[in-house]
Design a protein around this motif. Sequence first.
Motif, mmCIF file in Angstrom:
data_model
loop_
_atom_site.group_PDB
_atom_site.id
_atom_site.type_symbol
_atom_site.label_atom_id
_atom_site.label_comp_id
_atom_site.label_asym_id
_atom_site.label_seq_id
_atom_site.Cartn_x
_atom_site.Cartn_y
_atom_site.Cartn_z
ATOM 1 N N VAL A 287 -7.723 4.414 -14.990
ATOM 2 C CA VAL A 287 -7.255 5.711 -14.476
ATOM 3 C C VAL A 287 -7.967 5.949 -13.142
ATOM 4 C CG1 VAL A 287 -6.825 6.633 -16.781
ATOM 5 C CG2 VAL A 287 -9.011 7.104 -15.711
ATOM 6 N N TYR A 288 -7.237 6.503 -12.162
ATOM 7 C CA TYR A 288 -7.819 6.709 -10.826
ATOM 8 C C TYR A 288 -7.119 7.895 -10.168
ATOM 9 C CZ TYR A 288 -3.769 3.804 -9.437
ATOM 10 O OH TYR A 288 -2.510 3.294 -9.266
ATOM 11 N N PRO A 289 -7.772 8.488 -9.156
ATOM 12 C CA PRO A 289 -7.196 9.701 -8.568
ATOM 13 C C PRO A 289 -5.827 9.432 -7.942
ATOM 14 C CG PRO A 289 -9.472 9.400 -7.851
ATOM 15 C CD PRO A 289 -9.081 8.144 -8.566
ATOM 16 N N SER B 15 0.825 -1.215 0.000
ATOM 17 C CA SER B 15 0.000 0.000 0.000
ATOM 18 C C SER B 15 0.855 1.260 0.000
ATOM 19 C CB SER B 15 -0.899 0.000 1.232
ATOM 20 O OG SER B 15 -1.861 -1.008 1.099
ATOM 21 N N HIS B 16 0.491 2.182 -0.864
ATOM 22 C CA HIS B 16 1.205 3.464 -0.943
ATOM 23 C C HIS B 16 0.330 4.492 -1.659
ATOM 24 C CE1 HIS B 16 1.960 1.617 -4.853
ATOM 25 N NE2 HIS B 16 2.153 2.837 -5.328
ATOM 26 N N VAL B 17 0.734 5.740 -1.563
ATOM 27 C CA VAL B 17 0.154 6.806 -2.387
ATOM 28 C C VAL B 17 1.287 7.325 -3.256
ATOM 29 C CG1 VAL B 17 -0.854 9.125 -2.370
ATOM 30 C CG2 VAL B 17 -1.612 7.444 -0.714
ATOM 31 N N ASP B 18 1.028 7.542 -4.534
ATOM 32 C CA ASP B 18 2.086 7.987 -5.438
ATOM 33 C C ASP B 18 2.553 9.402 -5.064
ATOM 34 O OD1 ASP B 18 1.851 5.587 -6.786
ATOM 35 O OD2 ASP B 18 0.358 6.367 -8.181
ATOM 36 N N GLN B 19 3.815 9.672 -5.384
ATOM 37 C CA GLN B 19 4.366 11.006 -5.101
ATOM 38 C C GLN B 19 3.528 12.074 -5.780
ATOM 39 O OE1 GLN B 19 8.261 9.691 -6.576
ATOM 40 N NE2 GLN B 19 9.140 11.003 -5.016
ATOM 41 N N VAL C 263 -4.875 5.541 -1.951
ATOM 42 C CA VAL C 263 -3.999 4.463 -1.464
ATOM 43 C C VAL C 263 -4.261 3.252 -2.362
ATOM 44 C CG1 VAL C 263 -3.515 2.874 0.447
ATOM 45 C CG2 VAL C 263 -4.036 5.269 0.924
ATOM 46 N N HIS C 264 -3.189 2.615 -2.827
ATOM 47 C CA HIS C 264 -3.369 1.447 -3.707
ATOM 48 C C HIS C 264 -2.208 0.485 -3.524
ATOM 49 C CE1 HIS C 264 -1.014 4.409 -5.917
ATOM 50 N NE2 HIS C 264 -0.471 3.405 -6.588
ATOM 51 N N ARG C 265 -2.375 -0.743 -4.035
ATOM 52 C CA ARG C 265 -1.305 -1.751 -3.945
ATOM 53 C C ARG C 265 -1.464 -2.721 -5.097
ATOM 54 N NH1 ARG C 265 -5.218 -3.554 -0.167
ATOM 55 N NH2 ARG C 265 -5.874 -5.722 -0.499
HETATM 56 FE FE FE2 Z 1 1.502 3.534 -7.275
#
Ligand code: FE2
Length: 227
Positions: free
Chosen positions: A153-155, A96-100, A159-161
């Motif tokens: 495509v997503y905001p 799990s992370h949020v992109d920079q 949070v995604h993994r």
């Molecule tokens: Fe990512």
Amino acid sequence: MLLKIPQILDDADLARARELLAAAPWGDGRKTAGRQAAQVKNNDQLQAGSEQHRALQALVLQALEAHPLFFSATLPKRVLPPSFNRYAGAANAYGSHVDQAVRYLPGGTQRVRTDISCTLFLSDPADYDGGELVIDTSFGEQRIKLAAGDLVVYPGTSVHRVEPVTRGVRLASFFWIESMVRADEQRRLLYEMDMSLMALRGDLGETPELVRLTGAYHNLLRMWADT
Ligand SMILES: [Fe+2]
Ligand SMILES: O=C(O)CCC(=O)C(=O)O
């Protein structure tokens, strides 16, 4: 807005992409991740700068430009050059992370705000197990695994993994977009309006009301767009 856009790449594009991916040099995906993401990232990534990498980027960017839904859904201002990743074996996953929030165009001077995150699936889903892109949304987790050539495509705020790949190989292209319209809810409204206008025009032809509504679409875009 989380949106699946089918058939960005056709069969010929996919065959060419796979050929290039097979011939290209791969490296450790952690090299391009931020500090938090690097701790949970375990995959391979195509090394930037090779001839194959450039050809793949051009192939993806041309296909995106040619797709009418892509423009309407994202209203792109700047698209970061696509990257390519590979997950093969159960150890490969991306926690799990949020992109920079901000990335740099090649050359390192031009900043790009990552309003929208994108994954273009390049492997046939029958060829691997696991590897779902799991995105937290206000309606709960969405588990995304699409046909080869399809895009999600997503905001960028999500949070995604990526789940471990327990059989086979998952190849994908991923990239980010700074949109002319920064707010996700405004982009969604414009997208829904645009899709409805196209459908109505197909059903009714051009009517005075459609001319006015199309004007309203463009006037909203004019009000919200930062070009
Ligand atoms: Fe990512
Ligand atoms: O492989 C994917 O679908 C997404 C990769 C990802 O989340 C990232 O590189 O930030």
